[in-house]
Write a protein that holds these residues in place. Structure first.
Motif, PDB file in Angstrom:
ATOM      1  N   PHE A   1      -6.637   3.820   2.677  1.00  0.00           N
ATOM      2  CA  PHE A   1      -5.568   3.102   1.992  1.00  0.00           C
ATOM      3  C   PHE A   1      -5.491   3.676   0.581  1.00  0.00           C
ATOM      4  CE2 PHE A   1      -7.338   0.251   5.177  1.00  0.00           C
ATOM      5  CZ  PHE A   1      -6.192  -0.070   5.895  1.00  0.00           C
TER       6      PHE A   1
ATOM      7  N   GLU B   1      -3.644   4.102  -3.209  1.00  0.00           N
ATOM      8  CA  GLU B   1      -2.785   3.652  -4.302  1.00  0.00           C
ATOM      9  C   GLU B   1      -2.459   4.874  -5.156  1.00  0.00           C
ATOM     10  OE1 GLU B   1      -0.784   1.094  -7.108  1.00  0.00           O
ATOM     11  OE2 GLU B   1      -1.218   1.011  -4.962  1.00  0.00           O
TER      12      GLU B   1
ATOM     13  N   ILE C   1       0.875  -1.173   0.000  1.00  0.00           N
ATOM     14  CA  ILE C   1       0.000   0.000   0.000  1.00  0.00           C
ATOM     15  C   ILE C   1       0.909   1.219   0.000  1.00  0.00           C
ATOM     16  CG2 ILE C   1      -1.802   1.260   1.221  1.00  0.00           C
ATOM     17  CD1 ILE C   1      -2.545  -1.481   2.510  1.00  0.00           C
ATOM     18  N   ASP C   2       0.706   2.108  -0.964  1.00  0.00           N
ATOM     19  CA  ASP C   2       1.592   3.265  -1.104  1.00  0.00           C
ATOM     20  C   ASP C   2       1.497   4.209   0.087  1.00  0.00           C
ATOM     21  OD1 ASP C   2       2.523   2.394  -3.612  1.00  0.00           O
ATOM     22  OD2 ASP C   2       0.841   3.364  -4.626  1.00  0.00           O
TER      23      ASP C   2
ATOM     24  N   ARG D   1      -5.162  -7.317  -4.421  1.00  0.00           N
ATOM     25  CA  ARG D   1      -3.902  -7.256  -3.666  1.00  0.00           C
ATOM     26  C   ARG D   1      -3.934  -6.122  -2.636  1.00  0.00           C
ATOM     27  NH1 ARG D   1      -1.920  -8.301  -8.773  1.00  0.00           N
ATOM     28  NH2 ARG D   1      -1.139  -6.178  -9.072  1.00  0.00           N
ATOM     29  N   LEU D   2      -4.507  -4.983  -3.015  1.00  0.00           N
ATOM     30  CA  LEU D   2      -4.623  -3.860  -2.077  1.00  0.00           C
ATOM     31  C   LEU D   2      -5.525  -4.225  -0.899  1.00  0.00           C
ATOM     32  CD1 LEU D   2      -4.986  -0.941  -4.633  1.00  0.00           C
ATOM     33  CD2 LEU D   2      -3.093  -1.250  -3.030  1.00  0.00           C
TER      34      LEU D   2
ATOM     35  N   PHE E   1     -10.789   2.917   0.274  1.00  0.00           N
ATOM     36  CA  PHE E   1      -9.682   2.824  -0.671  1.00  0.00           C
ATOM     37  C   PHE E   1      -9.783   3.988  -1.646  1.00  0.00           C
ATOM     38  CE2 PHE E   1     -10.274  -1.413   0.907  1.00  0.00           C
ATOM     39  CZ  PHE E   1      -8.983  -1.884   1.075  1.00  0.00           C
TER      40      PHE E   1
ATOM     41  N   LYS F   1      -5.244  -5.964  -9.050  1.00  0.00           N
ATOM     42  CA  LYS F   1      -4.550  -4.992  -8.198  1.00  0.00           C
ATOM     43  C   LYS F   1      -5.429  -4.620  -7.007  1.00  0.00           C
ATOM     44  CE  LYS F   1      -1.422  -2.049  -6.912  1.00  0.00           C
ATOM     45  NZ  LYS F   1      -0.179  -2.510  -6.285  1.00  0.00           N
ATOM     46  N   GLN F   2      -6.718  -4.444  -7.247  1.00  0.00           N
ATOM     47  CA  GLN F   2      -7.642  -4.152  -6.154  1.00  0.00           C
ATOM     48  C   GLN F   2      -7.609  -5.270  -5.113  1.00  0.00           C
ATOM     49  OE1 GLN F   2     -11.606  -3.209  -7.553  1.00  0.00           O
ATOM     50  NE2 GLN F   2     -10.798  -1.840  -9.120  1.00  0.00           N
TER      51      GLN F   2
END
Length: 124
Positions: free
Chosen positions: A52, A54, A40-41, A77-78, A99, A74-75
């Motif tokens: 959270f 991205e 998570i960036d 994994r986040l 998110f 990708k969602q």
């Protein structure tokens, strides 16, 4: 001097996104949270919510917005990384979570920032 690498540009985009969001009242909790499930960036607080984030960067917008590059994989994994974070931190005091995605497109020397709140949700 070496040219900026893809990783350098990603870090610069995350820094730009962080400053952008802080200027809008969000508070940084953690940057670059890594676990075996994903990354998570930015993790920030927005009033009573844990967010959270991205961050996506594209040099030019002709292949679509940076935000368009968030695939269902990708969602997933986040979401998995966020669940890991919440378990590790004790549920972050049961705060509501969301998110967000910050897309940064750089063209002709100018950065265009798009902040998409509540970009996707966890399917229950």
């Amino acid at each position: 001097m070496k040219p900026a690498t893809h990783r350098d540009k990603g870090e610069q985009a995350e820094q730009l996104a962080c400053h952008y969001l802080q200027a809008r009242g969000l508070r940084l909790t953690q940057r670059n949270y890594h676990c075996r499930l994903g990354e998570i960036d930015l993790i920030m607080e927005d009033r009573e919510s844990l967010v959270f984030i991205e961050v996506r960067y594209r040099r030019k917008g002709r292949f679509g917005d940076a935000i368009d590059s968030i695939t269902p994989a990708k969602q997933a994994r986040l979401i998995a990384a966020a669940q890991h974070y919440l378990q590790r931190t004790g549920g972050a005091q049961n705060k509501p979570c969301r998110f967000d995605v910050v897309g940064i497109t750089s063209e002709k020397g100018a950065d265009n920032i798009m902040w998409l709140r509540d970009a996707f949700r966890v399917e229950s």
